[in-house]
Scaffold this motif. Structure first.
Motif, PDB file in Angstrom:
ATOM      1  N   ASP A  13       0.814  -1.214   0.000  1.00 35.10           N
ATOM      2  CA  ASP A  13       0.000   0.000   0.000  1.00 35.10           C
ATOM      3  C   ASP A  13       0.848   1.264   0.000  1.00 35.10           C
ATOM      4  N   GLU A  14       2.160   1.128  -0.095  1.00 37.90           N
ATOM      5  CA  GLU A  14       3.017   2.314  -0.202  1.00 37.90           C
ATOM      6  C   GLU A  14       3.246   2.606  -1.681  1.00 37.90           C
ATOM      7  N   PRO A  15       2.563   3.602  -2.247  1.00 36.82           N
ATOM      8  CA  PRO A  15       2.634   3.807  -3.701  1.00 36.82           C
ATOM      9  C   PRO A  15       4.056   4.066  -4.193  1.00 36.82           C
ATOM     10  N   LEU A  82       7.583  -9.170   1.895  1.00 40.71           N
ATOM     11  CA  LEU A  82       8.383  -8.001   2.259  1.00 40.71           C
ATOM     12  C   LEU A  82       8.166  -7.766   3.747  1.00 40.71           C
ATOM     13  N   SER A  83       9.218  -7.982   4.545  1.00 46.68           N
ATOM     14  CA  SER A  83       9.014  -7.823   5.984  1.00 46.68           C
ATOM     15  C   SER A  83       9.904  -6.701   6.492  1.00 46.68           C
ATOM     16  N   ALA A  84       9.732  -6.357   7.755  1.00 47.15           N
ATOM     17  CA  ALA A  84      10.504  -5.255   8.315  1.00 47.15           C
ATOM     18  C   ALA A  84      11.107  -5.685   9.630  1.00 47.15           C
TER      19      ALA A  84
ATOM     20  N   ARG B 254      11.052   3.774   7.813  1.00 43.35           N
ATOM     21  CA  ARG B 254      11.439   2.722   6.886  1.00 43.35           C
ATOM     22  C   ARG B 254      10.737   2.829   5.546  1.00 43.35           C
ATOM     23  N   SER B 255       9.473   3.255   5.574  1.00 40.39           N
ATOM     24  CA  SER B 255       8.745   3.296   4.299  1.00 40.39           C
ATOM     25  C   SER B 255       9.447   4.190   3.287  1.00 40.39           C
ATOM     26  N   PRO B 256       9.775   5.450   3.629  1.00 39.47           N
ATOM     27  CA  PRO B 256      10.494   6.254   2.633  1.00 39.47           C
ATOM     28  C   PRO B 256      11.874   5.697   2.312  1.00 39.47           C
ATOM     29  N   LEU B 257      12.544   5.133   3.331  1.00 39.33           N
ATOM     30  CA  LEU B 257      13.867   4.554   3.059  1.00 39.33           C
ATOM     31  C   LEU B 257      13.766   3.423   2.054  1.00 39.33           C
ATOM     32  N   ILE B 284      12.651   9.437  -5.376  1.00 39.07           N
ATOM     33  CA  ILE B 284      13.730   9.722  -4.416  1.00 39.07           C
ATOM     34  C   ILE B 284      13.554  11.124  -3.840  1.00 39.07           C
ATOM     35  N   ASN B 285      13.238  12.096  -4.711  1.00 35.01           N
ATOM     36  CA  ASN B 285      13.028  13.467  -4.244  1.00 35.01           C
ATOM     37  C   ASN B 285      11.891  13.554  -3.239  1.00 35.01           C
ATOM     38  N   GLU B 286      10.765  12.994  -3.625  1.00 34.08           N
ATOM     39  CA  GLU B 286       9.584  13.104  -2.765  1.00 34.08           C
ATOM     40  C   GLU B 286       9.797  12.404  -1.430  1.00 34.08           C
ATOM     41  N   GLU B 287      10.406  11.234  -1.497  1.00 31.02           N
ATOM     42  CA  GLU B 287      10.577  10.487  -0.251  1.00 31.02           C
ATOM     43  C   GLU B 287      11.646  11.116   0.633  1.00 31.02           C
ATOM     44  N   THR B 288      12.633  11.751   0.013  1.00 35.08           N
ATOM     45  CA  THR B 288      13.631  12.456   0.816  1.00 35.08           C
ATOM     46  C   THR B 288      12.962  13.611   1.551  1.00 35.08           C
TER      47      THR B 288
END
Lengths: 231, 485
Positions: A13-15, A82-84, B254-257, B284-288
């Motif tokens: 769900d992370e676009p 995909l795990s964390a 973690r999500s943006p990384l 990369i720009n947006e997540e940074t």
């Protein structure tokens, strides 16, 4: 290409992650579809079953574990989770529910592609080969021999069986239970200490530096993997 | 048997009367029957005395009866001599019969007395037991120990018939002038004070001291355990909250990384088109930027939570602050600002308030359905200046309304990429500046956040009421702290 590209369904769900994954997978020769929720994933699986599934464990409408459980009722579709860090328990539950392998976020692209390749090799080429070559190791499954840099290495029957099971799943995660069951039998599935002792002996015989294994990789708390160091 | 001389005197009188009555009876019947056979009447006297006064008195009565009978009615009369051997037998039989009857009667009497005293003791025990049971049931969880002791004192007073009774946990007794002090035995030193007008004797009250002491000990212990449990529960909750925050932070980092790492992996791949490269660079720009915002937010939050915000209060026009926050909003959503021109100034840190309204506007834009504008309205009333940021989105479920200001809280179904920190940071800044922020659910749908501050001057005309140093005059209305972050 004579065969159609293998199709991969990415469920996350992370676009922004999906955008990157789509491009990577497409450039690696896969046809990619994406779903953001469990419901979307189920719909996609039902209408156009893919060749493999890349699945995030945390979905807005439920857990990836549930999705794996539902899929396993009717399909042996390879599932890469995909795990964390911090989600270890969920990861183990997903593997218990039937997921085949996992990568930990943030994952390296090469690692992800290698795991996916190994999973698809299993499902696309059943049967396997009698001889497995990994760097300087040759594992001859037919004659039960292991050759390292051209010289035969002596392994006990149990040690060879462990190597054999890992070689038959080359590149893929083999969980403790599966290894114990195939080598010792179903009543020994909880005796993970057997594995630790034997694995130490095998590494001493096959690895250059047993403390930094290149072939026999430990997946902490889950199982082992036989890796080709060149990939 | 210890009897007072007075009782003995009364007994003697009764004996004499009983013997006299029996003698009268014999004398009256003498004409009808021979007197020798009437000695049996004296048995009635012995019986009566035995019942009333016990065995010894009965024996005396028997002796007196035999002597009187002999002296008055046995020949030769008026002498203590006996002529006929038949009369000797009569007198001896009378004496033995009198003694036996007296003994039997007095045994019956003692039994009755015993039963009576047993009943009395039983009644006393019952009162004690009832009191202790009431005390035990008054020891309820949730009451303070002082309240429990007060209740116990009242129960003791009511049961013992005293005007007042109280229990005190103290090492040395400190009774009032009209109070008895009794130690309450138990692991803790406690004293029971009862006013001297109690209907129970001191001994009777002492009997309940030990069980009462133990009950009070139970009450004290119970409160201690309850306190401890509450403490443990509080620290457990804090632990849970901490874990939740850590989990949220690690997920949000973690999500943006992961997105960045994936995009970098894609850039390295060989078969990537130019358009795809552009897209990966965008990611990369947006997540940074998202990571940067998260780090800023975390920093703000930690400053707020440690009380290190230190607003630089100045004359601030909220209309300017809102305008600046609206301009910063990168969204192309429609934002309608309807603030009256005479909105009073407030004293606050304009830069911090700009962060507040930026967060609220971003939030409102995020939840607004396409085409629906975000509205910013406001006014002054009751000495306060209010600015509301409203959206026509789905609204916040009732159960979540109390929690929206908690760090990392997200409503179920909020799938936005925000950090979940905006509202808690907003509240932190608003409160640090002496204001208030509340959530007002919309009448039909949507959500409205109302930010209010005390108005810094009563009327929009004229200079601010205080402080030449703050810069009086119309130009003071110009917000000063408009420097970008």
């Amino acid at each position: 290409m004579t065969t159609p590209a293998p199709r991969v369904l990415v469920v996350d769900d992370e676009p922004q992650i999906v955008r990157g994954l789509k491009i990577i997978l497409r450039s690696a020769g896969y046809a990619v579809e994406a779903a953001e929720t469990k419901a979307e994933a189920m719909a996609s699986l039902a209408s156009r079953p893919p060749d493999a599934l890349v699945l995030d464990l945390v979905l807005p409408d439920g857990s990836g574990v549930e999705l794996v459980g539902e899929i396993r009722r009717w399909s042996q579709l390879p599932v890469l989770v995909l795990s964390a860090v911090g989600d270890e328990r969920e990861k183990v539950r997903a593997l218990d529910a039937g997921a085949d392998d996992y990568v930990t976020k943030p994952f390296g692209t090469d690692e992800l592609l290698a795991r996916l390749r190994a999973l698809l090799r299993r499902s696309l080429e059943p049967g396997g080969t009698p001889e497995v070559e990994l760097g300087e190791l040759v594992i001859d499954l037919q004659d039960r021999r292991v050759i390292r840099s051209g010289r035969e290495v002596h392994l006990t029957p149990i040690e060879f069986d462990i190597v054999r099971v890992l070689a038959q799943h080359q590149g893929r995660l083999v969980m403790h239970r599966q290894l114990l069951q195939e080598v010792w039998g179903p009543q020994y599935v909880d005796e993970t200490h057997y594995l630790r002792v034997h694995m130490a002996h095998i590494r001493a015989k096959l690895e250059n530096d047993p403390s930094r294994p290149r072939y026999l990789i430990t997946e902490p708390g889950v199982g082992y993997r036989l890796r080709d160091p060149s990939t | 048997m210890s009897r007072s001389p007075r009782t003995w005197g009364l007994t003697a009188v009764e004996i004499v009367i009983a013997v006299a009555v029996a003698t009268g009876g014999v004398a009256a019947l003498e004409g009808v029957t021979p007197a020798e056979g009437l000695g049996i009447l004296y048995l009635l006297a012995v019986l009566a005395i035995a019942i009333r006064r016990g065995q010894l008195a009965a024996l005396l009565t028997a002796l007196l009866s035999v002597l009187t009978f002999n002296f008055l009615f046995i020949t030769p009369r008026h002498r203590l001599e006996i002529a006929h051997s038949r009369d000797v037998v009569n007198l001896v039989v009378l004496l033995i019969a009198a003694i036996v009857v007296g003994r039997l009667a007095s045994i019956g009497r003692e039994r009755a007395a015993e039963a009576e005293s047993r009943a009395r003791i039983a009644a006393a025990r019952e009162r004690e037991a009832k009191l202790l049971a009431e005390v035990a049931s008054s020891i309820l969880p949730g009451r303070s120990i002082a309240a429990q002791l007060r209740i116990i004192g009242n129960l003791v007073a009511a049961t013992t018939g005293a005007t007042a009774a109280r229990v005190a946990l103290e090492h040395a007794p400190s009774p009032g002038a009209d109070e008895l002090a009794l130690p309450l035995h138990g692991p803790r030193t406690a004293w029971l004070y009862v006013t001297r007008d109690a209907s129970w004797s001191r001994g009777e009250i002492e009997r309940i001291a030990e069980p009462l002491g133990r009950l009070i000990d139970v009450a004290v212990e119970r409160e201690r355990v309850a306190d401890q449990a509450a403490e443990t529960e509080a620290s457990r909750r804090a632990e849970v909250a901490k874990t939740a925050v850590l989990h949220a932070i690690s997920h949000d980092l973690r999500s943006p990384l992961t997105a960045i790492a994936t995009a970098v992996g894609g850039l390295r791949a060989t078969l990537v088109t130019e358009a795809e490269r552009e897209e990966l660079i965008d990611v990369i720009n947006e997540e940074t930027a998202r990571l940067g915002k998260l780090v800023d937010d975390l920093l703000d939050l930690s400053r707020i939570e440690s009380g290190a915000v230190a607003p630089r209060a100045d004359w601030t026009d909220l209309r300017d602050v809102v305008a600046s926050a609206v301009m910063q909003s990168r969204s192309d959503a429609r934002i309608e600002v309807e603030l009256p021109e005479d909105l009073p100034l407030v004293r606050a840190d304009a830069a911090q308030l700009e962060r507040v309204f930026s967060n609220l506007i971003d939030n409102a834009v995020k939840f607004s359905p396409p085409g629906e504008p975000v509205r910013i309205t406001g006014g002054a009333s009751g000495g306060r200046v209010v600015v509301r940021v409203s959206d026509r989105g789905p609204g916040i479920p009732r159960k979540d309304r109390l929690r929206v200001f908690e760090p990392f809280f997200r409503s179920a179904g909020d799938r936005s990429s925000g950090s979940g920190l905006g509202l808690s940071i907003s509240r932190g800044f608003v409160e640090a500046n002496g204001g208030q922020i509340i959530l007002q659910p919309g009448a039909d749908a949507g959500t409205s956040f109302a930010v209010s501050f005390p108005a810094a001057r009563p009327s929009p005309d004229g200079p601010p009421a205080d402080g030449a140093d703050a810069g009086p005059g119309p130009e003071a209305a110009e917000p000063r702290a408009r420097a970008p972050r």
